[in-house]
Design a protein around this motif. Sequence first.
Motif, mmCIF file in Angstrom:
data_model
loop_
_atom_site.group_PDB
_atom_site.id
_atom_site.type_symbol
_atom_site.label_atom_id
_atom_site.label_comp_id
_atom_site.label_asym_id
_atom_site.label_seq_id
_atom_site.Cartn_x
_atom_site.Cartn_y
_atom_site.Cartn_z
ATOM 1 N N HIS A 241 47.966 34.460 42.268
ATOM 2 C CA HIS A 241 47.307 34.582 40.969
ATOM 3 C C HIS A 241 46.950 33.212 40.411
ATOM 4 O O HIS A 241 45.874 33.019 39.838
ATOM 5 C CB HIS A 241 48.228 35.321 39.999
ATOM 6 C CG HIS A 241 47.614 35.585 38.663
ATOM 7 N ND1 HIS A 241 46.639 36.534 38.460
ATOM 8 C CD2 HIS A 241 47.812 35.005 37.458
ATOM 9 C CE1 HIS A 241 46.274 36.537 37.188
ATOM 10 N NE2 HIS A 241 46.974 35.619 36.563
ATOM 11 N N ARG A 242 47.845 32.242 40.618
ATOM 12 C CA ARG A 242 47.624 30.905 40.073
ATOM 13 C C ARG A 242 46.428 30.216 40.728
ATOM 14 O O ARG A 242 45.728 29.428 40.084
ATOM 15 C CB ARG A 242 48.890 30.074 40.247
ATOM 16 C CG ARG A 242 48.907 28.804 39.411
ATOM 17 C CD ARG A 242 50.303 28.221 39.281
ATOM 18 N NE ARG A 242 50.903 27.983 40.574
ATOM 19 C CZ ARG A 242 52.171 28.261 40.869
ATOM 20 N NH1 ARG A 242 52.952 28.815 39.960
ATOM 21 N NH2 ARG A 242 52.648 28.006 42.066
ATOM 22 N N ILE A 243 46.183 30.509 42.031
ATOM 23 C CA ILE A 243 45.047 29.858 42.699
ATOM 24 C C ILE A 243 43.765 30.687 42.601
ATOM 25 O O ILE A 243 42.759 30.361 43.223
ATOM 26 C CB ILE A 243 45.374 29.552 44.178
ATOM 27 C CG1 ILE A 243 45.623 30.847 44.965
ATOM 28 C CG2 ILE A 243 46.549 28.611 44.280
ATOM 29 C CD1 ILE A 243 45.901 30.613 46.447
ATOM 30 N N GLY A 244 43.839 31.802 41.817
ATOM 31 C CA GLY A 244 42.621 32.547 41.509
ATOM 32 C C GLY A 244 42.206 33.587 42.530
ATOM 33 O O GLY A 244 41.046 34.019 42.533
ATOM 34 N N GLU A 245 43.125 34.037 43.386
ATOM 35 C CA GLU A 245 42.801 35.073 44.366
ATOM 36 C C GLU A 245 42.635 36.432 43.688
ATOM 37 O O GLU A 245 43.313 36.742 42.707
ATOM 38 C CB GLU A 245 43.912 35.188 45.410
ATOM 39 C CG GLU A 245 43.971 34.045 46.403
ATOM 40 C CD GLU A 245 42.974 34.207 47.534
ATOM 41 O OE1 GLU A 245 42.095 35.088 47.457
ATOM 42 O OE2 GLU A 245 43.086 33.429 48.510
ATOM 43 N N ASN A 246 41.722 37.259 44.226
ATOM 44 C CA ASN A 246 41.667 38.675 43.885
ATOM 45 C C ASN A 246 42.493 39.413 44.932
ATOM 46 O O ASN A 246 42.142 39.408 46.110
ATOM 47 C CB ASN A 246 40.228 39.196 43.900
ATOM 48 C CG ASN A 246 39.437 38.707 42.695
ATOM 49 O OD1 ASN A 246 39.976 38.030 41.832
ATOM 50 N ND2 ASN A 246 38.170 39.042 42.642
ATOM 51 N N PHE A 247 43.587 40.026 44.501
ATOM 52 C CA PHE A 247 44.500 40.590 45.485
ATOM 53 C C PHE A 247 45.278 41.776 44.909
ATOM 54 O O PHE A 247 45.312 41.998 43.695
ATOM 55 C CB PHE A 247 45.506 39.531 45.959
ATOM 56 C CG PHE A 247 46.524 39.149 44.906
ATOM 57 C CD1 PHE A 247 47.762 39.787 44.834
ATOM 58 C CD2 PHE A 247 46.243 38.167 43.976
ATOM 59 C CE1 PHE A 247 48.689 39.448 43.863
ATOM 60 C CE2 PHE A 247 47.161 37.821 42.993
ATOM 61 C CZ PHE A 247 48.384 38.463 42.936
ATOM 62 N N LEU A 248 45.886 42.516 45.805
ATOM 63 C CA LEU A 248 46.866 43.552 45.487
ATOM 64 C C LEU A 248 48.068 43.278 46.385
ATOM 65 O O LEU A 248 47.902 43.086 47.594
ATOM 66 C CB LEU A 248 46.297 44.943 45.756
ATOM 67 C CG LEU A 248 47.215 46.158 45.551
ATOM 68 C CD1 LEU A 248 46.361 47.387 45.208
ATOM 69 C CD2 LEU A 248 48.048 46.489 46.786
ATOM 70 N N LEU A 249 49.242 43.212 45.798
ATOM 71 C CA LEU A 249 50.454 43.012 46.584
ATOM 72 C C LEU A 249 51.452 44.093 46.217
ATOM 73 O O LEU A 249 51.692 44.348 45.036
ATOM 74 C CB LEU A 249 51.026 41.623 46.325
ATOM 75 C CG LEU A 249 52.110 41.137 47.298
ATOM 76 C CD1 LEU A 249 52.070 39.621 47.432
ATOM 77 C CD2 LEU A 249 53.506 41.568 46.876
#
Length: 570
Positions: A241-249
């Motif tokens: 989140h801090r490096i700006g990724e769009n993700f689901l974990l």
Amino acid sequence: MIPWQNIFSSAKKDTETVALATLKELKLFLDGAHIRHCLVKPYQEKPNYPLVEARELLPSFDNDMYEYHDLPGFALVAFGRQMDPFSEIFQYDKLHTISAANGNYCPLENQVIDQNIQTLASRVPKQMQAELRSTFCNHDTTLLDHYEELLPYLLSMDRAQVIALDTDNLFHLAGIFASFPSDIDSELKRFGMRIGKFSNGDSAMYERNRMFVYQFLMELYGFPIVSERRTSSALFARKLHRIGENFLLRVIGQSDRTLTTYISDGENRRYPRLEKIALVAIDRDQEEAADIIGSRGFFLDENRRVVIMRIRYRQHRYDAGNLRQDRALSVASQEILHPLTGEALGGLNIIKDSSNMFLRLNDIVRGEYTGRIVYKRTEVVENTDTDEKRLKFLYSWLVKHQRRMISYSDDFFNNVSKVLSSYLDSPQKTAAFDNLRDLYQEVRSRLSYIRQARRVRLLQDIAGRQLGGKRISYKQMTKEAVQLLTELQFEIVNFFPDIVETIITNVQHILHDSYLQRTYINQPEGSLTRSGQEIRKNYGRLVSLLDGIKAVRKARLSSECKPAMEVVVA
């Protein structure tokens, strides 16, 4: 609305391939698959499936009591982009899509399929390898069409699954056996210094505050201090989140039996969104909720009143001036999911019901509560059939609900106090409590802390010029603050350092108010109205009262340091 049916039908193209292009669609797909295979299937197969108690989903979270090795556990990360193995910040085994081998056509299709199956087989237990090869022979295992069939094998792996977009910008199983980096030492120290709990090179301060910082950081991401799988998942979500990724974990532990999901899809938020899904039994005293759930067909098991519950949480920034400064998380919403369609039923209060809390308290003091808790993270206590167990349950109950009790209404807290007093002050229990003096004093001290904190919470409101939900004048602010502080100075004989620090912080906030200083304090005496003179007089009283409280703090700290100093001198 029937989201699971919609996603499985609308995700089909003419080729009958599951085609998902957004994280929202993927999450819906994974919700259905994971709930079926990781929650519902084990529940149906195991007569004694350990349901999650509703209170376990309420922050702050309890520590795990048991590890259920026969239940599913896994971690998964999905990226809203294509993978670039060399540039990724974690390690995983790559699976190759057929289209990726040579544009839209792959002359080596069988070789790619065989290579993927070989990669999968190398990471599952030996006894499952032959079955995996025969089941998926000539099947493209990267397609999400086969994801549910593949789940039993994926769940047997210790490490994480990876899902990402392919060259057609559709999600596929991109990798397995992923290791999430978990630099807990650096993360903990950076976070502790940012919130002012650590100072560079100050080991004593670090040792004093380390557990607070550790617990706060983990709770921000939905866990107590727990297993490596969940710790690394939480910290990896923080890093992505801090490096700006769009993700689901997503992660589920074999001890917590709860699907925990982090989502970051480009919104401008300080933290990734957090939610949990678990199987929960509706309490017998929540008949109104049970009637609604039953009439709508939302029970997974109506006889045992079991539902699929989803909780969404709200994260809170650390605030040193807030009495509840340890509150990292609160419940934002709660829903019951339909077991067949995934439709969400909201508007029910299952886990935050204050009447339910009160009934549990009654059961504990009467010795009628059947359940278990973890006392001080080390001891599992079952049932309340002895006074020792009741006191341990009461201590854990007060710790669990401390934040809520500080905020709840006077009527609710008065009723709680009556129930506790009927037990703790009972003459019939004097002899029993004499034999359990340390434990009894722990419960007393925790209750005293909550009582004192409720009064300091009122001081926080006054410092913000609020009282009873209404805006107040500077005259009333200073008057109410003097009155409350006069009463509090006699109560802090029972010295709770964080409460005293909060008192000092809030009084200083009042005293340093720029408008108050400019309009009433830094003006000539003769230029003030009668109301202004009264404000100035109360200001002087506040300064005097604050000095007295600081003196108490200094004396207490000196007395605590004295034995250690004597040892050094000797």
